[in-house]
Design a protein around this motif. Sequence first.
Motif, PDB file in Angstrom:
ATOM      1  N   MET A 257       0.824  -1.215   0.000  1.00 41.51           N
ATOM      2  CA  MET A 257       0.000   0.000   0.000  1.00 41.51           C
ATOM      3  C   MET A 257       0.859   1.267   0.000  1.00 41.51           C
ATOM      4  O   MET A 257       0.663   2.158  -0.816  1.00 41.51           O
ATOM      5  N   TYR A 258       1.800   1.322   0.914  1.00 41.54           N
ATOM      6  CA  TYR A 258       2.526   2.605   1.011  1.00 41.54           C
ATOM      7  C   TYR A 258       3.559   2.779  -0.102  1.00 41.54           C
ATOM      8  O   TYR A 258       4.090   3.876  -0.283  1.00 41.54           O
ATOM      9  N   SER A 259       3.816   1.715  -0.849  1.00 39.77           N
ATOM     10  CA  SER A 259       4.740   1.838  -1.978  1.00 39.77           C
ATOM     11  C   SER A 259       4.091   2.465  -3.198  1.00 39.77           C
ATOM     12  O   SER A 259       4.765   2.823  -4.163  1.00 39.77           O
ATOM     13  N   ARG A 260       2.788   2.571  -3.180  1.00 31.59           N
ATOM     14  CA  ARG A 260       2.072   3.107  -4.328  1.00 31.59           C
ATOM     15  C   ARG A 260       2.069   4.637  -4.261  1.00 31.59           C
ATOM     16  O   ARG A 260       1.831   5.230  -3.204  1.00 31.59           O
ATOM     17  N   ASP A 261       2.282   5.278  -5.399  1.00 32.92           N
ATOM     18  CA  ASP A 261       2.299   6.743  -5.428  1.00 32.92           C
ATOM     19  C   ASP A 261       0.948   7.315  -4.996  1.00 32.92           C
ATOM     20  O   ASP A 261      -0.106   6.791  -5.368  1.00 32.92           O
ATOM     21  N   GLY A 262       0.991   8.393  -4.250  1.00 25.92           N
ATOM     22  CA  GLY A 262      -0.232   9.099  -3.890  1.00 25.92           C
ATOM     23  C   GLY A 262      -0.989   8.521  -2.715  1.00 25.92           C
ATOM     24  O   GLY A 262      -2.092   8.965  -2.414  1.00 25.92           O
ATOM     25  N   VAL A 263      -0.407   7.525  -2.028  1.00 25.91           N
ATOM     26  CA  VAL A 263      -1.096   6.890  -0.906  1.00 25.91           C
ATOM     27  C   VAL A 263      -0.534   7.403   0.419  1.00 25.91           C
ATOM     28  O   VAL A 263       0.690   7.453   0.603  1.00 25.91           O
ATOM     29  N   GLU A 264      -1.429   7.801   1.303  1.00 25.00           N
ATOM     30  CA  GLU A 264      -1.038   8.254   2.635  1.00 25.00           C
ATOM     31  C   GLU A 264      -1.709   7.377   3.682  1.00 25.00           C
ATOM     32  O   GLU A 264      -2.865   6.982   3.512  1.00 25.00           O
ATOM     33  N   PHE A 265      -0.989   7.087   4.751  1.00 28.94           N
ATOM     34  CA  PHE A 265      -1.582   6.440   5.926  1.00 28.94           C
ATOM     35  C   PHE A 265      -1.917   7.541   6.925  1.00 28.94           C
ATOM     36  O   PHE A 265      -1.054   8.385   7.229  1.00 28.94           O
ATOM     37  N   GLU A 266      -3.146   7.517   7.445  1.00 26.96           N
ATOM     38  CA  GLU A 266      -3.523   8.556   8.395  1.00 26.96           C
ATOM     39  C   GLU A 266      -4.412   7.999   9.501  1.00 26.96           C
ATOM     40  O   GLU A 266      -5.062   6.957   9.329  1.00 26.96           O
ATOM     41  N   ARG A 267      -4.461   8.729  10.610  1.00 31.22           N
ATOM     42  CA  ARG A 267      -5.398   8.409  11.679  1.00 31.22           C
ATOM     43  C   ARG A 267      -6.808   8.785  11.206  1.00 31.22           C
ATOM     44  O   ARG A 267      -6.994   9.756  10.469  1.00 31.22           O
ATOM     45  N   MET A 268      -7.777   8.035  11.691  1.00 31.35           N
ATOM     46  CA  MET A 268      -9.151   8.272  11.244  1.00 31.35           C
ATOM     47  C   MET A 268      -9.634   9.669  11.646  1.00 31.35           C
ATOM     48  O   MET A 268     -10.367  10.318  10.895  1.00 31.35           O
ATOM     49  N   ALA A 269      -9.243  10.130  12.826  1.00 31.02           N
ATOM     50  CA  ALA A 269      -9.679  11.457  13.266  1.00 31.02           C
ATOM     51  C   ALA A 269      -9.195  12.537  12.300  1.00 31.02           C
ATOM     52  O   ALA A 269      -9.913  13.510  12.026  1.00 31.02           O
ATOM     53  N   THR A 270      -7.990  12.367  11.778  1.00 29.64           N
ATOM     54  CA  THR A 270      -7.440  13.335  10.831  1.00 29.64           C
ATOM     55  C   THR A 270      -8.256  13.347   9.540  1.00 29.64           C
ATOM     56  O   THR A 270      -8.565  14.407   8.981  1.00 29.64           O
ATOM     57  N   VAL A 271      -8.620  12.167   9.070  1.00 31.83           N
ATOM     58  CA  VAL A 271      -9.375  12.060   7.823  1.00 31.83           C
ATOM     59  C   VAL A 271     -10.771  12.660   7.989  1.00 31.83           C
ATOM     60  O   VAL A 271     -11.265  13.388   7.122  1.00 31.83           O
ATOM     61  N   ALA A 272     -11.411  12.373   9.120  1.00 30.01           N
ATOM     62  CA  ALA A 272     -12.759  12.903   9.357  1.00 30.01           C
ATOM     63  C   ALA A 272     -12.734  14.426   9.454  1.00 30.01           C
ATOM     64  O   ALA A 272     -13.604  15.118   8.924  1.00 30.01           O
ATOM     65  N   LYS A 273     -11.719  14.956  10.129  1.00 24.46           N
ATOM     66  CA  LYS A 273     -11.605  16.409  10.290  1.00 24.46           C
ATOM     67  C   LYS A 273     -11.417  17.085   8.933  1.00 24.46           C
ATOM     68  O   LYS A 273     -12.054  18.103   8.635  1.00 24.46           O
ATOM     69  N   ARG A 274     -10.562  16.494   8.107  1.00 26.95           N
ATOM     70  CA  ARG A 274     -10.335  17.083   6.787  1.00 26.95           C
ATOM     71  C   ARG A 274     -11.596  17.022   5.928  1.00 26.95           C
ATOM     72  O   ARG A 274     -11.922  17.976   5.222  1.00 26.95           O
ATOM     73  N   PHE A 275     -12.331  15.911   6.002  1.00 29.06           N
ATOM     74  CA  PHE A 275     -13.567  15.799   5.223  1.00 29.06           C
ATOM     75  C   PHE A 275     -14.549  16.890   5.653  1.00 29.06           C
ATOM     76  O   PHE A 275     -15.196  17.538   4.820  1.00 29.06           O
ATOM     77  N   ARG A 276     -14.655  17.101   6.979  1.00 28.02           N
ATOM     78  CA  ARG A 276     -15.598  18.115   7.474  1.00 28.02           C
ATOM     79  C   ARG A 276     -15.190  19.508   6.991  1.00 28.02           C
ATOM     80  O   ARG A 276     -16.041  20.316   6.615  1.00 28.02           O
ATOM     81  N   GLU A 277     -13.892  19.784   6.998  1.00 30.02           N
ATOM     82  CA  GLU A 277     -13.429  21.108   6.557  1.00 30.02           C
ATOM     83  C   GLU A 277     -13.685  21.316   5.063  1.00 30.02           C
ATOM     84  O   GLU A 277     -14.032  22.424   4.623  1.00 30.02           O
ATOM     85  N   GLN A 278     -13.516  20.246   4.293  1.00 29.33           N
ATOM     86  CA  GLN A 278     -13.692  20.374   2.833  1.00 29.33           C
ATOM     87  C   GLN A 278     -15.151  20.272   2.412  1.00 29.33           C
ATOM     88  O   GLN A 278     -15.515  20.708   1.310  1.00 29.33           O
ATOM     89  N   ASN A 279     -15.973  19.684   3.291  1.00 33.15           N
ATOM     90  CA  ASN A 279     -17.403  19.496   2.999  1.00 33.15           C
ATOM     91  C   ASN A 279     -18.216  19.923   4.204  1.00 33.15           C
ATOM     92  O   ASN A 279     -18.721  19.073   4.949  1.00 33.15           O
ATOM     93  N   PRO A 280     -18.314  21.221   4.497  1.00 36.94           N
ATOM     94  CA  PRO A 280     -18.991  21.670   5.720  1.00 36.94           C
ATOM     95  C   PRO A 280     -20.416  21.134   5.787  1.00 36.94           C
ATOM     96  O   PRO A 280     -21.124  21.114   4.782  1.00 36.94           O
ATOM     97  N   PRO A 281     -20.825  20.662   6.979  1.00 39.14           N
ATOM     98  CA  PRO A 281     -22.144  20.050   7.092  1.00 39.14           C
ATOM     99  C   PRO A 281     -23.274  21.011   6.701  1.00 39.14           C
ATOM    100  O   PRO A 281     -24.286  20.572   6.141  1.00 39.14           O
ATOM    101  N   GLU A 282     -23.077  22.299   6.961  1.00 38.36           N
ATOM    102  CA  GLU A 282     -24.152  23.250   6.638  1.00 38.36           C
ATOM    103  C   GLU A 282     -24.348  23.401   5.126  1.00 38.36           C
ATOM    104  O   GLU A 282     -25.378  23.886   4.665  1.00 38.36           O
ATOM    105  N   ALA A 283     -23.345  22.955   4.349  1.00 41.81           N
ATOM    106  CA  ALA A 283     -23.442  23.065   2.900  1.00 41.81           C
ATOM    107  C   ALA A 283     -24.111  21.849   2.277  1.00 41.81           C
ATOM    108  O   ALA A 283     -24.320  21.795   1.067  1.00 41.81           O
ATOM    109  N   GLN A 284     -24.443  20.847   3.118  1.00 41.59           N
ATOM    110  CA  GLN A 284     -25.008  19.608   2.559  1.00 41.59           C
ATOM    111  C   GLN A 284     -26.486  19.792   2.195  1.00 41.59           C
ATOM    112  O   GLN A 284     -27.194  20.542   2.793  1.00 41.59           O
TER     113      GLN A 284
END
Length: 284
Positions: A257-284
């Motif tokens: 997995m990590y040998s493939r270009d463009g792949v990052e390993f992350e903590r789930m909290a980090t991924v959820a936070k970034r999703f919320r910032e990029q997709n604000p709930p009020e905009a849904q």
Amino acid sequence: MASATVCVSYHFDAVSTWLWAFDAWDMPTRHSRGVYGADVGTPRLLDLHDEHDLPSTWCIPGHTIESFPAACEAIADAGHGIQHHGWTHRGPSSYESREAERADIERGIESIVALTGERPTGYASPAWDFSEHTLDILLELGFEWDSSVMAADFTPHYLRRGWRAPADAPYERGEPTDIVELPPSWERDDFPPFTYTWAGPHRMGYTDEEMIFRKWRDQFDWMCEHVDGGVYVLTLHPQVIGQAHRIGRLEELLEHMYSRDGVEFERMATVAKRFREQNPPEAQ
Ligand SMILES: [Zn+2]
């Protein structure tokens, strides 16, 4: 090349999983399978992640935190994410009341705060069981994300509340909440194929192990080819994946997995936070 994120999550159930499932066996021989997860599996996995410098997320019942404090402190000290997985490992829908379910989740928060000094932001329900109250309780207690619901495979989204599923009328999906879902899957979980029990409802084990690892790898490769920004949640249990004949295969999979270009390993909290910032709930 699509960008992709891998979230390796460990459900560190230890003994707790044997107390509420599989006929609730209260025997030291059954408990020992969970003790193995704490004493043997967890140190091996921490070494593996340290060696490859890969973050992970540990969903830990309060029962495990208070039963195996040294193992849990080692996880926290290594910098891995620690998130909610009940205090008991009891399925939320098995509680006799909303209050009893909420009390267990509050007790689990207290265990994590005592360990890390911080409230968990995320929840993974025991055995991915959900009651009609679970989502409302998570909202009341300020959770920001969940990883229990399988309406998508690699795409974060907002969980919906107010669903209705009458057998004689169409399914109603309900309205989006502001809780981010990072979808897990039984197709990316080590417990069902690898763990043998001799009582209902689960009897698997002794499967073709190569086939399971290949299935996980195939899902990852397909996601990378077809889902831009896909998030791959792999759910593992120290008492299962920490066995000698599996941890080497896990290492091979993570290296793939990590040998493939463009792949990052992350903590789930980090991924959820970034999703919320990029997709604000009020905009849904
Ligand atoms: Zn679990």
